[in-house]
Design an enzyme around this catalytic site. Sequence first.
Site, PDB file in Angstrom:
ATOM      1  N   ILE A 157       0.869  -1.468  -0.061  1.00 18.03           N
ATOM      2  CA  ILE A 157       0.209   0.283  -0.256  1.00 18.03           C
ATOM      3  C   ILE A 157       0.944   0.997  -0.165  1.00 18.03           C
ATOM      4  O   ILE A 157       0.431   2.560  -1.304  1.00 18.03           O
ATOM      5  CB  ILE A 157      -0.750   0.183   1.089  1.00 18.03           C
ATOM      6  CG1 ILE A 157      -2.270  -1.521   0.864  1.00 18.03           C
ATOM      7  CG2 ILE A 157      -1.943   1.501   0.868  1.00 18.03           C
ATOM      8  CD1 ILE A 157      -2.802  -1.037   2.298  1.00 18.03           C
ATOM      9  N   THR A 236      -4.515   5.395   7.986  1.00 21.03           N
ATOM     10  CA  THR A 236      -5.333   4.373   7.129  1.00 21.03           C
ATOM     11  C   THR A 236      -5.381   2.880   7.866  1.00 21.03           C
ATOM     12  O   THR A 236      -5.322   1.889   6.918  1.00 21.03           O
ATOM     13  CB  THR A 236      -5.523   4.571   5.495  1.00 21.03           C
ATOM     14  OG1 THR A 236      -4.671   3.692   4.985  1.00 21.03           O
ATOM     15  CG2 THR A 236      -6.585   5.976   5.463  1.00 21.03           C
ATOM     16  N   ARG A 238      -3.861   1.418  10.792  1.00 16.73           N
ATOM     17  CA  ARG A 238      -3.846   0.438  12.317  1.00 16.73           C
ATOM     18  C   ARG A 238      -4.887   1.151  12.979  1.00 16.73           C
ATOM     19  O   ARG A 238      -3.646   2.286  13.519  1.00 16.73           O
ATOM     20  CB  ARG A 238      -3.867  -0.682  13.193  1.00 16.73           C
ATOM     21  CG  ARG A 238      -4.263  -2.167  12.327  1.00 16.73           C
ATOM     22  CD  ARG A 238      -5.735  -2.140  11.982  1.00 16.73           C
ATOM     23  NE  ARG A 238      -5.247  -3.979  11.392  1.00 16.73           N
ATOM     24  CZ  ARG A 238      -6.020  -3.769  10.275  1.00 16.73           C
ATOM     25  NH1 ARG A 238      -6.114  -2.580   9.529  1.00 16.73           N
ATOM     26  NH2 ARG A 238      -6.142  -4.459   9.523  1.00 16.73           N
ATOM     27  N   GLU A 267     -14.190   0.527  17.308  1.00 10.62           N
ATOM     28  CA  GLU A 267     -15.071   0.362  16.680  1.00 10.62           C
ATOM     29  C   GLU A 267     -16.369  -0.763  16.088  1.00 10.62           C
ATOM     30  O   GLU A 267     -16.177  -1.775  16.670  1.00 10.62           O
ATOM     31  CB  GLU A 267     -14.456   0.073  15.326  1.00 10.62           C
ATOM     32  CG  GLU A 267     -13.223   0.432  14.507  1.00 10.62           C
ATOM     33  CD  GLU A 267     -12.402   0.083  13.501  1.00 10.62           C
ATOM     34  OE1 GLU A 267     -13.021  -0.542  12.575  1.00 10.62           O
ATOM     35  OE2 GLU A 267     -11.180   0.939  12.754  1.00 10.62           O
ATOM     36  N   HIS A 286     -14.068   3.713   9.104  1.00 13.05           N
ATOM     37  CA  HIS A 286     -13.039   2.459   8.383  1.00 13.05           C
ATOM     38  C   HIS A 286     -13.654   2.170   7.206  1.00 13.05           C
ATOM     39  O   HIS A 286     -14.199   0.979   7.365  1.00 13.05           O
ATOM     40  CB  HIS A 286     -13.462   1.496   9.299  1.00 13.05           C
ATOM     41  CG  HIS A 286     -12.105   0.507   9.636  1.00 13.05           C
ATOM     42  ND1 HIS A 286     -11.152  -0.284  10.332  1.00 13.05           N
ATOM     43  CD2 HIS A 286     -10.869   0.158   8.479  1.00 13.05           C
ATOM     44  CE1 HIS A 286     -10.417  -0.925   9.839  1.00 13.05           C
ATOM     45  NE2 HIS A 286     -10.665  -0.702   8.383  1.00 13.05           N
TER      46      HIS A 286
END
Length: 319
Positions: A157, A236, A238, A267, A286
Site C-alpha cells: 500500500i 488508514t 491501524r 469500532e 473505516h
Amino acid sequence: MRLRCVVLDDYQQVAAEAADWAPVRDRVEVVSLAGHLDSADALGQALADADIVVTLRERVAFPGSLIARLPRLKLIVASGMRNSVIDYAAAEAHGVTVCGTASSSTPPVELTWALLLGLARGLVEESNGLRAGGPWQRTVGADLHGRRLGLLGLGKIGSRVAHVGLAFGMRVGAWSQNLTRERADEVGVELAPSKEALLAESDFVSVHLALGDRTRGLLGAAELALMRPTAYLVNTSRAALVDQDALLAALHEGRIAGAGVDVFDVEPLPAGHPMRTAPRLLATPHLGYVTRANYATYYGQAVEAIQAFLAGSPVRRLP
C-alpha cells in the site's frame, strides 16, 4: 437440514447482492446481521446455531472462549488472508476450519488520498459552508506540489501511495524499521535516516504499517511533537499504531494542522467518543476496504470457500 451461515457486520446489507450465493443455497441458509455484536454473550447467542460464519476483516474476535461456546461451528471465512483476532489453535482443537479471501490494496490507497486531499484543501469545511450559506472561501489550501510526503511503511500500500505522491510532484520519503535503501530506490523515494527525521521534515505523514509488537504505539506524544504545526497526519492502517490520546491532544492544542483517520481504537465508534468531535480531524468510519469490487471479492470468495468446504477440499486456509 440445511446448514446455517451467519454473515457478520453487513452494515450496508449488501452481502447478498455483492455475490451470487445460488451455488450454496440448496445446502446453506444465509443470514446477514447488519448490527455489530461487541460482547461475548451477544456473539454466543447470535451464533449458537451457526455452522458457518463469514466475518468482515478483524471486526469480530474469535478467541478460544467464544469458539468453545459454538458447538455447531465448523467453518469461519474471514475476508483477507491475514487475521490477528482468530485463535487458530482453538479453532483447530474444536474442529473449525478457517479460510480467507483475497483483498485488494487499491481501495485503501485511494482512500488515503481522499483524506489527504480533503485535509489539504479543506473540502469538508468549504462544502458545508457553501451548503449552509456561509462565507465564500473560508480556508487557504495547502499545496502538494513540491511539498514533502513522509511514509511510514513502504509495502504494497505504501509504495502505491508513494507513486501517487510522485505524480503530484511531491518529494517523497519513507521509513520503517526494515526498510532498505534498495527498496526505497526501487520505488523511487528517499530513505529517511530515522523515524524522527521523517516526522520533522514532512508536510504530510501517512501511516502504512502492519500492527505488531514493534509498531504498536509507534507514534506517541514525543513523535507527534516532532511534526510541524503546518503538517498533516493520515492513518488508514491501524488505530493502535498511533497513541490516540496523544493525537487528540495534538489536534485540540493545534500542534499539527490536522489529521485524516479511518481507523479507531473501538469500532464502530461509540456515539460519545472524543474522535467524533475532535477539531482539525477528517474522520471516516473505516472505509478503507469498502468498495463494490472488494466486497464482490470478499463475498464471492466466501461462497467459493463454502462450496470447497462442503466438497471436502477447503481453499485458502488460514493461518
